[in-house]
Design an enzyme around this catalytic site. Structure first.
Site, short mmCIF file in Angstrom:
data_model
loop_
_atom_site.label_atom_id
_atom_site.label_comp_id
_atom_site.label_asym_id
_atom_site.label_seq_id
_atom_site.Cartn_x
_atom_site.Cartn_y
_atom_site.Cartn_z
N TRP A 1 -2.47 -4.59 -8.43
CA TRP A 1 -2.08 -4.79 -6.75
C TRP A 1 -3.69 -4.34 -5.74
O TRP A 1 -3.66 -5.30 -5.11
CB TRP A 1 -1.13 -3.95 -6.53
CG TRP A 1 -1.36 -2.94 -6.39
CD1 TRP A 1 -1.40 -1.99 -5.48
CD2 TRP A 1 -0.04 -1.94 -7.32
NE1 TRP A 1 -1.28 -0.40 -5.31
CE2 TRP A 1 -0.36 -0.36 -6.72
CE3 TRP A 1 -0.11 -2.49 -8.56
CZ2 TRP A 1 0.29 0.07 -8.11
CZ3 TRP A 1 1.05 -1.55 -8.93
CH2 TRP A 1 0.84 -0.08 -8.71
N GLU B 1 3.54 -3.61 -2.33
CA GLU B 1 4.41 -3.14 -1.19
C GLU B 1 5.66 -2.58 -1.39
O GLU B 1 6.24 -2.03 -1.11
CB GLU B 1 3.42 -3.19 -0.11
CG GLU B 1 1.85 -3.22 0.11
CD GLU B 1 1.60 -1.82 -0.18
OE1 GLU B 1 2.65 -0.43 -0.51
OE2 GLU B 1 0.44 -2.07 -1.09
N THR C 1 9.00 4.44 -4.56
CA THR C 1 8.55 4.48 -6.06
C THR C 1 7.15 5.37 -6.60
O THR C 1 6.77 4.85 -5.46
CB THR C 1 8.88 2.90 -7.18
OG1 THR C 1 10.29 2.82 -6.37
CG2 THR C 1 8.73 3.34 -7.91
N GLY D 1 15.44 0.62 -10.33
CA GLY D 1 16.10 1.68 -9.40
C GLY D 1 16.16 0.94 -7.97
O GLY D 1 15.31 -0.64 -7.77
N TYR E 1 5.62 -0.51 7.96
CA TYR E 1 3.94 -0.05 7.01
C TYR E 1 3.78 -1.62 5.59
O TYR E 1 2.03 -0.99 5.31
CB TYR E 1 4.71 1.42 5.94
CG TYR E 1 3.93 2.00 4.64
CD1 TYR E 1 2.64 2.55 5.12
CD2 TYR E 1 3.54 1.64 3.98
CE1 TYR E 1 1.88 3.57 4.34
CE2 TYR E 1 3.40 1.72 2.14
CZ TYR E 1 1.92 2.76 3.05
OH TYR E 1 0.65 3.29 1.84
N ASP F 1 2.66 6.88 6.96
CA ASP F 1 3.43 7.45 5.71
C ASP F 1 3.84 8.69 5.45
O ASP F 1 2.66 9.07 6.45
CB ASP F 1 3.44 6.29 4.75
CG ASP F 1 2.58 6.83 3.83
OD1 ASP F 1 1.61 7.82 3.67
OD2 ASP F 1 2.75 6.42 2.35
N CYS G 1 -10.98 20.27 8.64
CA CYS G 1 -9.61 19.94 8.73
C CYS G 1 -9.44 21.73 8.60
O CYS G 1 -9.94 22.49 8.08
CB CYS G 1 -9.35 20.07 7.35
SG CYS G 1 -7.60 20.07 7.53
#
Length: 228
Positions: A34, A47, A53, A91, A130, A148, A218
């Site tokens: 994709w 998506e 998953t 699932g 999202y 996310d 960071c």
């Protein structure tokens, strides 16, 4: 001229951050089917399948699905039991009915095409904030923030913020993730950010701060390396 974003006393040079993320991402790009298309239908289907998953589990199912249902009109003609046979291994069987309903909506309301407007995408069954943002970014290269657990984790560590289950809905996280998106190369940037979260800034195992391209800006990374 430099741009920066600051929170909690910590400042990040946005231009440098984007450049480092994108450069790293080009070298560590995860090759999924994709990601090799800009077709909004194929990206939308991916998506939906990727929701809760893992990508390696989705990849073979996605490829068989797209071969069998290459566009919205073909998908809209599919029976529910056919879709069940195509998707049951992933699932979350509720998504089978959502895909069936989504195809019918796309045919009746959008002439069999995936709409580009955010509000139209969000009006489709099963399309979350999202998913809508991901489709707009990856299909049309629009500067959409992807919010996310993965992008929240990277951003929280970057600025030294406490990360909770509710952080995805936190205004501060949303504003920071939005500010960091590269406006010129959003598709490349967002893929790189997701890959960084998967390969370096990990959750289930200790993050590999020593090989992080943005470690020097960071807070979490600096602290982790100082402790080691």
């Amino acid at each position: 001229m430099s741009e920066s974003v600051e929170t909690g006393g910590h400042t990040v040079d946005i231009r440098e951050f984007r450049q480092e993320i994108i450069a790293w991402g080009r070298e560590h790009f995860r090759l999924f089917p994709w990601r090799m298309t800009e077709d909004p239908y194929r990206i939308l289907m991916a998506e939906v399948m990727l929701h809760r998953t893992q990508a390696p589990q989705v990849a073979p199912v996605y490829e068989r699905f797209i071969t069998r249902y290459p566009n919205v009109p073909v998908l809209a003609r599919a029976m529910r039991n056919e879709l069940h046979d195509a998707l049951y291994s992933l699932g979350l069987r509720w998504r089978i009915d959502l895909i069936h309903a989504m195809a019918n909506e796309l045919m009746t309301r959008f002439d069999g095409r995936v709409p580009g407007e955010k509000a139209d995408l969000l009006s489709l069954p099963g399309v979350s904030e999202y998913i809508a943002s991901a489709v707009r970014c990856f299909a049309w290269n629009l500067p959409e923030p992807l919010i996310d657990t993965n992008t929240v984790r990277v951003t929280g560590r970057l600025f030294g913020l406490e990360i909770k289950d509710s952080s995805r809905r936190n205004r501060q996280f949303r504003e920071l993730i939005t500010a960091l998106v590269d406006p010129d190369q959003p598709r490349v940037y967002n893929y790189a950010l997701l890959d960084l979260a998967d390969q370096v800034c990990t959750k289930k195992r200790p993050p590999a701060c020593a090989r992080c391209p943005v470690q020097k800006c960071c807070l979490y990374g600096n602290s982790a390396l100082a402790d080691s």
